[in-house]
Every structure is written in C-alpha cells, then in structure tokens.
Write a protein that holds these residues in place. Structure first.
Motif, PDB file in Angstrom:
ATOM      1  N   ILE A 127      33.837  17.614  30.050  1.00  0.00           N
ATOM      2  CA  ILE A 127      34.901  18.599  29.895  1.00  0.00           C
ATOM      3  C   ILE A 127      34.089  19.935  29.246  1.00  0.00           C
ATOM      4  N   GLN A 128      33.502  19.891  28.235  1.00  0.00           N
ATOM      5  CA  GLN A 128      32.812  21.000  27.661  1.00  0.00           C
ATOM      6  C   GLN A 128      32.105  21.798  28.670  1.00  0.00           C
ATOM      7  N   SER A 130      32.157  21.601  31.796  1.00  0.00           N
ATOM      8  CA  SER A 130      33.198  22.300  32.882  1.00  0.00           C
ATOM      9  C   SER A 130      33.640  23.735  32.273  1.00  0.00           C
ATOM     10  N   LYS A 131      34.205  23.793  31.049  1.00  0.00           N
ATOM     11  CA  LYS A 131      34.619  25.013  30.356  1.00  0.00           C
ATOM     12  C   LYS A 131      33.573  25.975  30.390  1.00  0.00           C
ATOM     13  N   GLU A 132      32.176  25.648  29.909  1.00  0.00           N
ATOM     14  CA  GLU A 132      31.055  26.579  29.712  1.00  0.00           C
ATOM     15  C   GLU A 132      30.887  27.113  31.461  1.00  0.00           C
ATOM     16  N   ILE A 134      33.012  27.349  33.892  1.00  0.00           N
ATOM     17  CA  ILE A 134      34.243  28.333  34.297  1.00  0.00           C
ATOM     18  C   ILE A 134      33.963  29.694  33.647  1.00  0.00           C
ATOM     19  N   GLU A 135      33.569  29.707  32.164  1.00  0.00           N
ATOM     20  CA  GLU A 135      33.489  31.100  31.540  1.00  0.00           C
ATOM     21  C   GLU A 135      32.177  31.687  32.090  1.00  0.00           C
ATOM     22  N   SER A 138      33.282  33.583  35.401  1.00  0.00           N
ATOM     23  CA  SER A 138      34.483  34.455  35.136  1.00  0.00           C
ATOM     24  C   SER A 138      34.419  35.806  35.080  1.00  0.00           C
TER      25      SER A 138
END
Length: 160
Positions: A127-128, A130-132, A134-135, A138
C-alpha cells in the motif's frame, strides 16, 4: 455456444449490448456484455452485509469498473454484489457483465465464495509503495518527470 447465449440474453431486451469476446476454458463458457442494471436479480447471497462501499464507489467513479459483474443466463447475480450496489448508487443505467453458465446451486456458491476468498489484499508495504508511485507520477513538469525516470531506473537496478 455463443449463439445460444446471444439469443437467450437479448430476447425481449433490445438495449442489451453484446461484446464479441467469448471464451471457453475447459468446461466453462462465458461471454461479456452490457445489460441494464435493473435487470440483474439479486437472491440468496452468502454475503449478508455489503459493508461500506464508499471507497469502491469512488474508485468506480474515478477509473471505471475494472471487473465485470458475474451473472447467470437468467440475469441472477453470481458475483459482484458490492460492485452492483456501487454502480446503482452512482446512477448507472447499464453495466458490463460476464455471463456464465451455472449448472446447479453448488456451482453458484463455489463461484461466489471463490471470488471473495481467493483474492489477496495488499500488504501495508505494498500500500505504501503504491502511494509513493502515485505521488511520483502525479507531478507533470519536466524536472519531476526526469526525476521519476531516474527513480524508475534505480528501482529496475534494485529489482523492484
């Protein structure tokens, strides 16, 4: 077999759209098509509580329905009750479905159970990650795009 599905699913329903994808894997045959949301019948489900579907609804609204709802030849829901509820709440009139031939109640239960048991949620680390990522993707200016490319290169070298 496709001809049979085609006749069965469109009989008396001119708004039904059939996609020409057809698959036969082993003994299982299925097709994908679009039908009216209101035509899907929900009865005798294992899951008694759909839970909070707000994040699923948000996801479907943002990126679309990734996995079609599964129904039988009589439009009875086999799998995807939470997805169905989400698209209803979003006001969709039609939804993509996967039509499968179900021979008996045992097969119906096996399909519903398998879809909900066999999947694997992301770990906290995934999860972490995937967030990294996406950031990372972006940002759109040239500097950040170059930086993302460098980070991708480093990830490939590390084997991520």
């Amino acid at each position: 077999m496709f001809h049979y599905f085609s006749q069965k699913m469109t009989q008396g329903n001119p708004s039904t759209q059939i996609f020409l994808s057809h698959s036969k894997r082993g003994k299982k045959t299925w097709i994908r098509m679009k039908i009216r949301v209101s035509d899907i019948k929900v009865k005798n489900r294992i899951r008694l509580d759909a839970g909070d579907i707000s994040s699923l609804k948000e996801s479907i609204n943002r990126i679309g329905l990734l996995h079609p709802i599964v129904i039988d030849l009589d439009n009875r829901l086999i799998a995807g009750e939470r997805r169905l509820e989400a698209v209803k709440q979003l006001g969709w009139e039609h939804v993509e479905v996967k039509v499968v031939e179900v021979k008996n109640k045992k097969d119906r239960i096996l399909i519903e159970a398998d879809e909900n048991i066999s999947r694997l949620d992301f770990t906290n680390e995934e999860i972490q990650r995937s967030k990294e990522l996406i950031e990372r993707y972006s940002k759109t200016n040239v500097f950040w795009m170059l930086w993302a490319w460098i980070l991708d290169l480093i990830d490939r070298i590390r084997g991520k």
